[in-house]
Design a protein around this motif. Sequence first.
Motif, PDB file in Angstrom:
ATOM      1  N   CYS A   1      87.717  45.696  44.453  1.00 25.65           N
ATOM      2  CA  CYS A   1      87.852  44.592  45.386  1.00 25.65           C
ATOM      3  C   CYS A   1      87.411  43.142  44.728  1.00 25.65           C
ATOM      4  CB  CYS A   1      86.576  44.760  46.279  1.00 25.65           C
ATOM      5  SG  CYS A   1      86.676  43.297  47.665  1.00 25.65           S
TER       6      CYS A   1
ATOM      7  N   CYS B   1      87.094  47.015  52.734  1.00 18.86           N
ATOM      8  CA  CYS B   1      86.168  47.341  51.512  1.00 18.86           C
ATOM      9  C   CYS B   1      84.722  47.679  52.248  1.00 18.86           C
ATOM     10  CB  CYS B   1      85.842  45.955  50.521  1.00 18.86           C
ATOM     11  SG  CYS B   1      84.737  46.188  49.289  1.00 18.86           S
TER      12      CYS B   1
ATOM     13  N   HIS C   1      86.429  40.626  45.544  1.00 16.44           N
ATOM     14  CA  HIS C   1      85.284  39.985  45.932  1.00 16.44           C
ATOM     15  C   HIS C   1      84.138  39.930  44.946  1.00 16.44           C
ATOM     16  CE1 HIS C   1      81.808  39.308  48.635  1.00 16.44           C
ATOM     17  NE2 HIS C   1      81.989  38.097  48.151  1.00 16.44           N
ATOM     18  N   ARG C   2      83.674  41.380  45.027  1.00 19.00           N
ATOM     19  CA  ARG C   2      82.599  41.715  44.018  1.00 19.00           C
ATOM     20  C   ARG C   2      82.731  43.074  43.363  1.00 19.00           C
ATOM     21  NH1 ARG C   2      82.135  37.335  44.103  1.00 19.00           N
ATOM     22  NH2 ARG C   2      80.303  35.822  44.339  1.00 19.00           N
ATOM     23  N   SER C   3      84.040  43.483  43.227  1.00 18.49           N
ATOM     24  CA  SER C   3      84.350  44.750  42.463  1.00 18.49           C
ATOM     25  C   SER C   3      83.978  46.063  42.986  1.00 18.49           C
ATOM     26  CB  SER C   3      83.671  44.540  41.108  1.00 18.49           C
ATOM     27  OG  SER C   3      84.171  43.378  40.141  1.00 18.49           O
ATOM     28  N   PHE C   4      83.562  46.053  44.133  1.00 13.93           N
ATOM     29  CA  PHE C   4      83.250  47.448  44.758  1.00 13.93           C
ATOM     30  C   PHE C   4      84.690  48.453  44.638  1.00 13.93           C
ATOM     31  CE2 PHE C   4      82.823  50.214  48.468  1.00 13.93           C
ATOM     32  CZ  PHE C   4      81.415  50.845  48.186  1.00 13.93           C
TER      33      PHE C   4
ATOM     34  N   TYR D   1      81.962  47.249  51.234  1.00 12.73           N
ATOM     35  CA  TYR D   1      80.717  46.302  50.823  1.00 12.73           C
ATOM     36  C   TYR D   1      80.499  45.262  51.808  1.00 12.73           C
ATOM     37  CZ  TYR D   1      76.870  44.539  47.765  1.00 12.73           C
ATOM     38  OH  TYR D   1      75.805  43.773  47.178  1.00 12.73           O
ATOM     39  N   HIS D   2      81.543  44.347  52.028  1.00 11.44           N
ATOM     40  CA  HIS D   2      81.225  43.008  52.846  1.00 11.44           C
ATOM     41  C   HIS D   2      82.561  43.216  53.886  1.00 11.44           C
ATOM     42  CE1 HIS D   2      79.793  41.993  48.996  1.00 11.44           C
ATOM     43  NE2 HIS D   2      78.522  41.452  49.970  1.00 11.44           N
ATOM     44  N   GLY D   3      83.436  44.212  53.836  1.00  8.70           N
ATOM     45  CA  GLY D   3      84.257  44.322  55.054  1.00  8.70           C
ATOM     46  C   GLY D   3      85.561  43.394  54.742  1.00  8.70           C
ATOM     47  N   LEU D   4      85.871  42.994  53.472  1.00 12.46           N
ATOM     48  CA  LEU D   4      87.187  42.217  53.379  1.00 12.46           C
ATOM     49  C   LEU D   4      88.269  43.282  53.507  1.00 12.46           C
ATOM     50  CD1 LEU D   4      85.296  40.067  52.119  1.00 12.46           C
ATOM     51  CD2 LEU D   4      87.135  39.495  50.535  1.00 12.46           C
TER      52      LEU D   4
HETATM   53  S1  FES Z   1      83.138  43.718  47.402  1.00  9.91           S
HETATM   54 FE1  FES Z   1      84.634  44.113  48.623  1.00  9.91          FE
HETATM   55  S2  FES Z   1      84.289  42.849  50.347  1.00  9.91           S
HETATM   56 FE2  FES Z   1      82.718  42.070  49.009  1.00  9.91          FE
END
Ligand code: FES
Lengths: 357, 357, 357
Positions: free
Chosen positions: A68, A87, A70-73, A89-92
């Motif tokens: 991702c 995603c 955003h934060r590599s999930f 983690y935060h749903g992006l």
């Molecule tokens: S790591 Fe994917 S939405 Fe934040």
Amino acid sequence: MRVQMREGERARSSRLADHTTPFVRSEWYVAGLSGEIGRQLTARKLLGVEVLLYRREDGTPVALRNRCPHRSFPLSHGKLEGDVVVCGYHGLAFGADGACVRIPSQALVPSAVRAQNFPVVERAPLVWIWMGDPDQADPGAIPEHPWLHAPDYTHVGGYLHVKCNYIRLHENVLDLTHFPFLHGEAVGDLAYAQAPFEVAEAGASVRITRRLEDHPVNAGYGSAIGNLGHRVNRTSESWFKTPAFHVAHATIEDLEGGVGGRAEFHFKILHMFTPETATSTHYFWASARDVAIKDEALSEASRTRAVNTFLEDVEALERIEAIWSSEPDDFHEISVTGDRAGLLMRRIIARRAAEEA
Amino acid sequence: MRVQMREGERARSSRLADHTTPFVRSEWYVAGLSGEIGRQLTARKLLGVEVLLYRREDGTPVALRNRCPHRSFPLSHGKLEGDVVVCGYHGLAFGADGACVRIPSQALVPSAVRAQNFPVVERAPLVWIWMGDPDQADPGAIPEHPWLHAPDYTHVGGYLHVKCNYIRLHENVLDLTHFPFLHGEAVGDLAYAQAPFEVAEAGASVRITRRLEDHPVNAGYGSAIGNLGHRVNRTSESWFKTPAFHVAHATIEDLEGGVGGRAEFHFKILHMFTPETATSTHYFWASARDVAIKDEALSEASRTRAVNTFLEDVEALERIEAIWSSEPDDFHEISVTGDRAGLLMRRIIARRAAEEA
Amino acid sequence: MRVQMREGERARSSRLADHTTPFVRSEWYVAGLSGEIGRQLTARKLLGVEVLLYRREDGTPVALRNRCPHRSFPLSHGKLEGDVVVCGYHGLAFGADGACVRIPSQALVPSAVRAQNFPVVERAPLVWIWMGDPDQADPGAIPEHPWLHAPDYTHVGGYLHVKCNYIRLHENVLDLTHFPFLHGEAVGDLAYAQAPFEVAEAGASVRITRRLEDHPVNAGYGSAIGNLGHRVNRTSESWFKTPAFHVAHATIEDLEGGVGGRAEFHFKILHMFTPETATSTHYFWASARDVAIKDEALSEASRTRAVNTFLEDVEALERIEAIWSSEPDDFHEISVTGDRAGLLMRRIIARRAAEEA
Ligand code: FES
Ligand code: FES
Ligand code: FES
């Protein structure tokens, strides 16, 4: 480690690709078998990068970076909703083109928020991926492999995960001199290993050709054709087409009237090498023939023989990779005449990697 | 990591060998026990290099680099034919001197195709190897160890694989102050740890000598000699002879008339350290005596006691090595008076390694 | 890896701490729970350094470097005699202040022989350690956490070992937008994730505040308070106090008369992160409340809910850490509005680390 090496040798070897050479990215590689990629989110590391594979609702395959922005999930641990990956983690949420389509905690979605998208092309039973500059991705550059689709051919195939650099696998399939030593005489006898050969470089590909005239057909081909005992001409062509693709053509010309009204028979072995890391490779293979194409028992025997042979190669190459990682990296290997094709291949890969650098 | 270190200390410690010091190659090391090396192909990593060990048909031992000069296949996975090793990948064959004697796929064998050969010398029960410049290999430089061959001595011995740098093992055997703390009072009591000693450097060797006069014989020696209860003079000499070899001499002088017409008895412990990697060592040891040489039960007890003691050393040294690898490499150790011999040894190894660089 | 990054972005990200940022040493961190530290010698790696923990006979906790200054033997494998630690290798003995009090093999003990001592302060149930310059260690700088001691509060707590950098844990607890995606709606629904918030930086701390007015109390708080069904104002404050300490305050104001004569109730979650290595963290947590403080069943349920939630965070963060270690280190993450507090925190840590360098 003190390894004596003359300056000239050192210079020469720097022009030969090895496990320290960066990957050639401007190339089509096999990302997976058609059957492996579906509506589930699937992760596979390709060319050192975590890749997410799945299919759109309309069935076309998709490859995104499995990370991702955003934060590599790892997106493979998220959810697929329609064609959109959410995603975990935060749903992006990202569309199949990688564009972010939703950020739950805010109204605006900046266009800079994108998951990396890789061009993919399906040529069943294979799905190809391009990990270089997407603007250069030309599906016309995927090497031809009609023998996996054409109605007058049948094939068997499989996958092996190999803990060695992909260049050693290319070197292995361009080299026929190891047959009697690594695989035993059934796969290729000493006469075959010693047969004269021609090596031709064409553009960024290398071909090695051997021709044995007026010999008894060997057991493998003879039992497929049904002409055991006949004398044949055999032409073997091993072709490094791209860093991703090698095909070996064998043509058997029956000199005693043939079988079923035909005198010429074709066998193809395809080796598709996709680097996973510098020291591991996804190895997809297929073995095709245009004779006895309905003979399931023959196919099964051919699959077994192929797997057994490849496993011998894999074991040898993994031992070699283990030596390279356990000892300092400055060992100087010596090449022999039979390595000519392999050396050309390594020069081509080194050159292509240098061009991309 | 902030470690305060004065400039002077930093300079000093750079003259002391540690696990970052390159190996001393111009030296004879024990490659293996005579009984380990036979007609089978045996692999062992020595000084960071994969080595192949076997015996010629005439019984003499051979050491080659265990890495085919062609494509790095480990020769130990090939075949031995007479004295010749045949590589398991493409069948290149190498004589015991390393010269290539056959390339199956071509008629000509260039003289440049060679497996690296290492000089070896057998002094049963040990086989010694020289991994430096072969032209410098002088068997006369192998340290004497007659107590393993002489008829008036008997010995027991063994092998331990230790996950620590070989220099820590040398430091351990040059240091007698750890006896009561690591091994308990039975191996050496506090009085012994505190006994005055002399340290002498001679060339590239170091000797530490302790003499206890007119003491009751300790249990270990007394039960071997059969003079338990007698008062004795005891001289202990621990001798770092080379980076590969340490010998501890104990001489017991019976002050009460002796046993069986003799008043002087000798015990020897040999420690042979061969680096495997920077953080692991092949540890060959032997314990010899010139008394009760037919007493098998005594030998067995002595073996058990030695192994148990060495395992305590190994456990301590492996813990220390683990700390060094788990923390940044800039820790500054402080030395005490009892470390004098060890520091001399580390200076010698540092100097010899620097000379080779 | 070719990652397009504009110069400006690269500059910006270098001001954000991540797993490559040196630890902030001039800070109090939780070394352990009071109950973990006793008269046994206990080893724990903190900020990359092996630390030995034990209690003096008078009960006060001690932290020494768990590495003998002599030859690096881990002191935790020695013995405790009174307040003195005796090394298990050569018997050097160290007082609780780190000073060497005995060298068995010599009479004189030079004052330079010291084990490193770290200031520790017990605030039961926590023991805090200072690993920076001891002269700067001011116990007054330990962040307040009265809710673990005060009689009108009760708490549950625990410990998790997490294989990720501690900064990702801070980022996780400063971010409430992941609740519905990672934990499910029970922990925090989409409305909560989307609620407006304020971020305030004060000195080297960051606070993010959300206020939901006149909403039905959520299940967790309602069942603790006993006001399920009531409408409440809820204020949530997540506070990054130091690189070691984060506290989340929730205040519930009952708008329908309250319960037991009170209308305001407080819940606190404490997150104490102590780096173990760059990619692993000791995670101590506690959850406190000032209501139903005798209700053991409620406490047990609250512990279970907390652990389950934290384990979901841990799993996600470990997956992210694994991606960072499996791919090249130049990936550029993109931040969204909800990350504001996390980015401020990372700027603070980067600045503090830079100040120490
Ligand atoms: S790591 Fe994917 S939405 Fe934040
Ligand atoms: S690797 Fe040994 S013969 Fe080729
Ligand atoms: S290592 Fe601790 S006393 Fe020597």
